[in-house]
Design an enzyme around this catalytic site. Structure first.
Site, PDB file in Angstrom:
ATOM      1  N   ARG A   1       0.828  -1.212   0.000  1.00  0.00           N
ATOM      2  CA  ARG A   1       0.000   0.000   0.000  1.00  0.00           C
ATOM      3  C   ARG A   1       0.863   1.263   0.000  1.00  0.00           C
ATOM      4  O   ARG A   1       0.346   2.367  -0.074  1.00  0.00           O
ATOM      5  CB  ARG A   1      -0.897   0.007   1.241  1.00  0.00           C
ATOM      6  CG  ARG A   1      -1.903  -1.128   1.258  1.00  0.00           C
ATOM      7  CD  ARG A   1      -2.798  -1.053   2.486  1.00  0.00           C
ATOM      8  NE  ARG A   1      -3.636   0.143   2.463  1.00  0.00           N
ATOM      9  CZ  ARG A   1      -4.538   0.443   3.392  1.00  0.00           C
ATOM     10  NH1 ARG A   1      -4.718  -0.369   4.412  1.00  0.00           N
ATOM     11  NH2 ARG A   1      -5.254   1.546   3.307  1.00  0.00           N
TER      12      ARG A   1
ATOM     13  N   ASP B   1      -4.162  -1.559  -2.935  1.00  0.00           N
ATOM     14  CA  ASP B   1      -5.034  -1.536  -1.764  1.00  0.00           C
ATOM     15  C   ASP B   1      -5.931  -2.768  -1.863  1.00  0.00           C
ATOM     16  O   ASP B   1      -6.684  -2.937  -2.830  1.00  0.00           O
ATOM     17  CB  ASP B   1      -5.877  -0.259  -1.756  1.00  0.00           C
ATOM     18  CG  ASP B   1      -6.722  -0.125  -0.497  1.00  0.00           C
ATOM     19  OD1 ASP B   1      -7.074  -1.152   0.102  1.00  0.00           O
ATOM     20  OD2 ASP B   1      -7.028   1.014  -0.114  1.00  0.00           O
ATOM     21  N   LEU B   2      -5.838  -3.656  -0.877  1.00  0.00           N
ATOM     22  CA  LEU B   2      -6.567  -4.926  -0.951  1.00  0.00           C
ATOM     23  C   LEU B   2      -8.078  -4.729  -1.044  1.00  0.00           C
ATOM     24  O   LEU B   2      -8.788  -5.624  -1.510  1.00  0.00           O
ATOM     25  CB  LEU B   2      -6.236  -5.791   0.271  1.00  0.00           C
ATOM     26  CG  LEU B   2      -4.777  -6.224   0.430  1.00  0.00           C
ATOM     27  CD1 LEU B   2      -4.613  -7.094   1.657  1.00  0.00           C
ATOM     28  CD2 LEU B   2      -4.302  -6.976  -0.810  1.00  0.00           C
TER      29      LEU B   2
ATOM     30  N   LYS C   1       3.765 -18.781   7.879  1.00  0.00           N
ATOM     31  CA  LYS C   1       3.093 -19.081   9.139  1.00  0.00           C
ATOM     32  C   LYS C   1       2.819 -17.767   9.868  1.00  0.00           C
ATOM     33  O   LYS C   1       3.470 -16.758   9.555  1.00  0.00           O
ATOM     34  CB  LYS C   1       3.956 -20.020   9.982  1.00  0.00           C
ATOM     35  CG  LYS C   1       5.118 -19.325  10.706  1.00  0.00           C
ATOM     36  CD  LYS C   1       5.716 -20.243  11.729  1.00  0.00           C
ATOM     37  CE  LYS C   1       6.720 -19.514  12.602  1.00  0.00           C
ATOM     38  NZ  LYS C   1       6.124 -18.674  13.645  1.00  0.00           N
TER      39      LYS C   1
ATOM     40  N   HIS D   1      10.810 -22.225   7.334  1.00  0.00           N
ATOM     41  CA  HIS D   1      12.187 -21.992   6.910  1.00  0.00           C
ATOM     42  C   HIS D   1      13.180 -22.937   7.583  1.00  0.00           C
ATOM     43  O   HIS D   1      14.288 -23.136   7.063  1.00  0.00           O
ATOM     44  CB  HIS D   1      12.580 -20.527   7.120  1.00  0.00           C
ATOM     45  CG  HIS D   1      12.739 -20.118   8.548  1.00  0.00           C
ATOM     46  ND1 HIS D   1      11.680 -19.720   9.324  1.00  0.00           N
ATOM     47  CD2 HIS D   1      13.838 -20.038   9.327  1.00  0.00           C
ATOM     48  CE1 HIS D   1      12.117 -19.402  10.531  1.00  0.00           C
ATOM     49  NE2 HIS D   1      13.415 -19.590  10.567  1.00  0.00           N
TER      50      HIS D   1
ATOM     51  N   GLU E   1      15.749 -18.516  21.945  1.00  0.00           N
ATOM     52  CA  GLU E   1      15.979 -17.153  21.477  1.00  0.00           C
ATOM     53  C   GLU E   1      16.379 -16.264  22.648  1.00  0.00           C
ATOM     54  O   GLU E   1      15.834 -16.404  23.748  1.00  0.00           O
ATOM     55  CB  GLU E   1      14.715 -16.590  20.821  1.00  0.00           C
ATOM     56  CG  GLU E   1      14.236 -17.362  19.609  1.00  0.00           C
ATOM     57  CD  GLU E   1      12.937 -16.789  19.077  1.00  0.00           C
ATOM     58  OE1 GLU E   1      12.993 -15.981  18.141  1.00  0.00           O
ATOM     59  OE2 GLU E   1      11.875 -17.148  19.609  1.00  0.00           O
TER      60      GLU E   1
ATOM     61  N   ASP F   1       3.291 -20.593  18.140  1.00  0.00           N
ATOM     62  CA  ASP F   1       4.272 -19.889  17.320  1.00  0.00           C
ATOM     63  C   ASP F   1       5.426 -20.785  16.892  1.00  0.00           C
ATOM     64  O   ASP F   1       5.954 -20.621  15.789  1.00  0.00           O
ATOM     65  CB  ASP F   1       4.811 -18.689  18.104  1.00  0.00           C
ATOM     66  CG  ASP F   1       5.646 -17.758  17.243  1.00  0.00           C
ATOM     67  OD1 ASP F   1       5.223 -17.470  16.106  1.00  0.00           O
ATOM     68  OD2 ASP F   1       6.707 -17.307  17.705  1.00  0.00           O
TER      69      ASP F   1
ATOM     70  N   HIS G   1       7.538 -25.411  13.640  1.00  0.00           N
ATOM     71  CA  HIS G   1       8.981 -25.666  13.550  1.00  0.00           C
ATOM     72  C   HIS G   1       9.407 -26.939  14.283  1.00  0.00           C
ATOM     73  O   HIS G   1      10.071 -27.806  13.717  1.00  0.00           O
ATOM     74  CB  HIS G   1       9.770 -24.483  14.119  1.00  0.00           C
ATOM     75  CG  HIS G   1       9.559 -23.196  13.375  1.00  0.00           C
ATOM     76  ND1 HIS G   1       9.353 -23.141  12.018  1.00  0.00           N
ATOM     77  CD2 HIS G   1       9.537 -21.911  13.811  1.00  0.00           C
ATOM     78  CE1 HIS G   1       9.200 -21.875  11.650  1.00  0.00           C
ATOM     79  NE2 HIS G   1       9.310 -21.122  12.717  1.00  0.00           N
TER      80      HIS G   1
ATOM     81  N   LYS H   1      11.621 -17.643  24.632  1.00  0.00           N
ATOM     82  CA  LYS H   1      12.185 -16.315  24.405  1.00  0.00           C
ATOM     83  C   LYS H   1      12.913 -15.840  25.658  1.00  0.00           C
ATOM     84  O   LYS H   1      12.631 -16.291  26.764  1.00  0.00           O
ATOM     85  CB  LYS H   1      11.080 -15.325  24.020  1.00  0.00           C
ATOM     86  CG  LYS H   1      10.503 -15.592  22.629  1.00  0.00           C
ATOM     87  CD  LYS H   1       9.549 -14.495  22.201  1.00  0.00           C
ATOM     88  CE  LYS H   1       9.085 -14.696  20.762  1.00  0.00           C
ATOM     89  NZ  LYS H   1      10.203 -14.615  19.785  1.00  0.00           N
TER      90      LYS H   1
END
Length: 486
Positions: free
Chosen positions: A47, A90-91, A144, A174, A212, A231, A236, A336
């Site tokens: 956009r 613009d969707l 994802k 990935h 992480e 997540d 993964h 995390k």
């Protein structure tokens, strides 16, 4: 090796963070290595109020920091930029998709539509593409997370599946494109050495960790409605587990590989709600220190609810109910604000049944294979050897499979490999719908139990390795996480 043919790569979310940090840098590296057909084009879609010159300026400012660790070749970079076009879209405006169709129809080759957007936009984009005939002879890449649970995942897949056939849909993970994961397949199925040992008789336990140091950064709103189980585990970690545990495929074609992964996911032992507290640990980071820098608690991060019960850490004990793996615990862990950034697979082999060389040879973990996915990609085999000097004293040594030293070619980044596979129509490293459904089906009882309990996750200080309960879970099986042993 160059891609098989010309292509038109249409990148939705063309000004977004993922496009700037991963997708365009990966395409540049493929271009620099001569792996893209000369006639291939990239069309950024966003956009953002800009023409082509404005978009190129944006790419110059935002992509350059993430490309070419060994230095940017300006001439090569300029030739890469010459591939790029831009369409402001613009969707909500059907006429903008007509403009996109007209722009794409001027270009040649295989059409790839990469949706680097939020999942709520997947279905509207697909419907809009179909309305202007751009779903024919095309491939679509979905990032994802694909849904919030099994029901929402199925709803997205049903809607996308009405427009694109399954063989046109590339659900990207990935981690499956990382070099050590590819080498794991080569080690297992290309050598007689490992395959006889890759079973319950010789493997004591397997750990898979994705840790992480970072917190939720600017994604607090998204993460607080997602959590670590959705997540990281559902995609993964379960994908890595299926690669580790799968049977040898008939061939390396896409369905042979994915059929074997699916069998693993369907063989996961269902978790009885009565056992969840024993085999599943959820945690949330509190304030702490990482590498000398104080970091805040999760509940004080921007976008996060102050009384949030969202987990930022998960550790699970998983079992596979088949002949190869019956009785072998798989320990999965992600979180995390942990002590280090690392992703690794640790295969602990059983100790020798009797040792004439002393107790060292009977120690758990004396023989192990460690596959490091990040930050540095290595495979290391640990065994015992005699220490120099008098007496038969054993010490742990390791054999490094240093692919970067043996092979002089630069290793491909995961996104580079996966994008080339999309352009060339190779599906083996992408997640099939039935795999995704099997993963959600296994995860859902845990999600439902945690939601019903509505209890606060176990606290852990930022900069540590998570709640003590995660270590206690392994101690019940006479083992520990790799970093605790060291």
């Amino acid at each position: 090796m160059q891609t098989d043919s010309s292509f038109t790569f249409v990148l939705f979310g063309g000004t977004g963070d993922l496009s700037m940090r991963k997708i365009l840098p990966a395409l540049y590296e493929a271009h620099r290595a001569g792996m893209l057909a000369d006639s291939g084009k990239i069309v950024g879609v966003a956009r953002h109020e800009a023409d082509r010159a404005g978009y190129i300026e944006w790419v110059n400012g935002h992509v350059k920091p993430y490309v070419s660790k060994d230095g940017l070749d300006e001439a090569v970079w300029e030739r890469f930029l010459a591939r790029i076009e831009y369409v402001k879209l613009d969707l909500s405006k059907a006429e903008d998709f007509v403009l996109l169709r007209d722009a794409v129809n001027k270009l040649s080759g295989t059409r790839v539509f990469y949706l680097a957007t939020g999942p709520s936009l997947f279905v509207p984009i697909c419907h809009a593409l179909a309305s202007v005939g751009l779903n024919e002879n095309a491939r679509i890449v979905l990032e994802k997370p694909l849904g919030y649970d099994l029901q929402s995942s199925n709803a997205i897949n049903d809607a996308v599946g009405e427009i694109f056939a399954e063989e046109q849909i590339y659900r990207i993970d990935h981690y499956l494109g990382k070099e050590p994961v590819q080498n794991l397949l080569a080690l297992r199925f290309g050598n007689a050495l490992f395959e006889p040992l890759w079973r319950r008789e010789w493997v004591e336990s397997i750990q898979i960790t994705i840790a992480e140091e970072l917190g939720v950064e600017a994604r607090g709103d998204f993460y607080d409605n997602t959590g670590a189980l959705r997540d990281m585990v559902q995609n993964h970690l379960l994908q890595l587990l299926s690669i580790v545990a799968m049977e040898p495929p008939h061939s390396m074609d896409s369905d042979s590989v994915r059929d074997e992964k699916l069998r693993v996911l369907r063989a996961l032992k269902p978790i009885d709600p009565r056992d969840i507290q024993r085999v599943a640990v959820r945690g949330q980071y509190h304030a702490g220190v990482i590498r000398g820098t104080a970091v805040p608690a999760y509940a004080t991060e921007p976008g996060v609810k102050k009384d949030s019960t969202t987990e930022t850490f998960v550790a699970l004990k998983v079992e596979i109910e088949n002949w190869r793996w019956a009785g072998v615990p798989f320990f999965l862990r992600t979180g995390k604000r942990l002590a280090d950034r690392v992703a690794e697979i640790v295969v602990n082999f059983r100790p020798v049944p009797h040792s004439a060389l002393g107790p060292t040879a009977l120690r758990p973990g004396a023989n192990r294979l460690v596959i490091r996915l990040q930050p540095n990609e290595t495979i290391r085999l640990y065994c015992l050897a005699k220490q120099p000097g008098e007496g038969m004293n054993l010490a742990s040594v390791h054999l490094d499979l240093a692919f970067d030293q043996f092979f002089r070619e630069n290793q491909m980044e995961a996104y580079q490999r996966l994008l080339l596979d999309v352009i060339n129509g190779r599906l083996a490293l992408f997640v099939r719908r039935d795999e995704q459904e099997a993963a959600w089906r296994w995860v859902e009882p845990i999600l439902n139990d945690w939601a019903a309990a509505n209890k606060a996750p176990k606290p852990y200080a930022a900069g540590t390795w998570g709640p003590a309960a995660a270590s206690a879970m392994l101690a019940q099986h006479g083992t520990c996480w790799l970093e605790e042993e060291n």
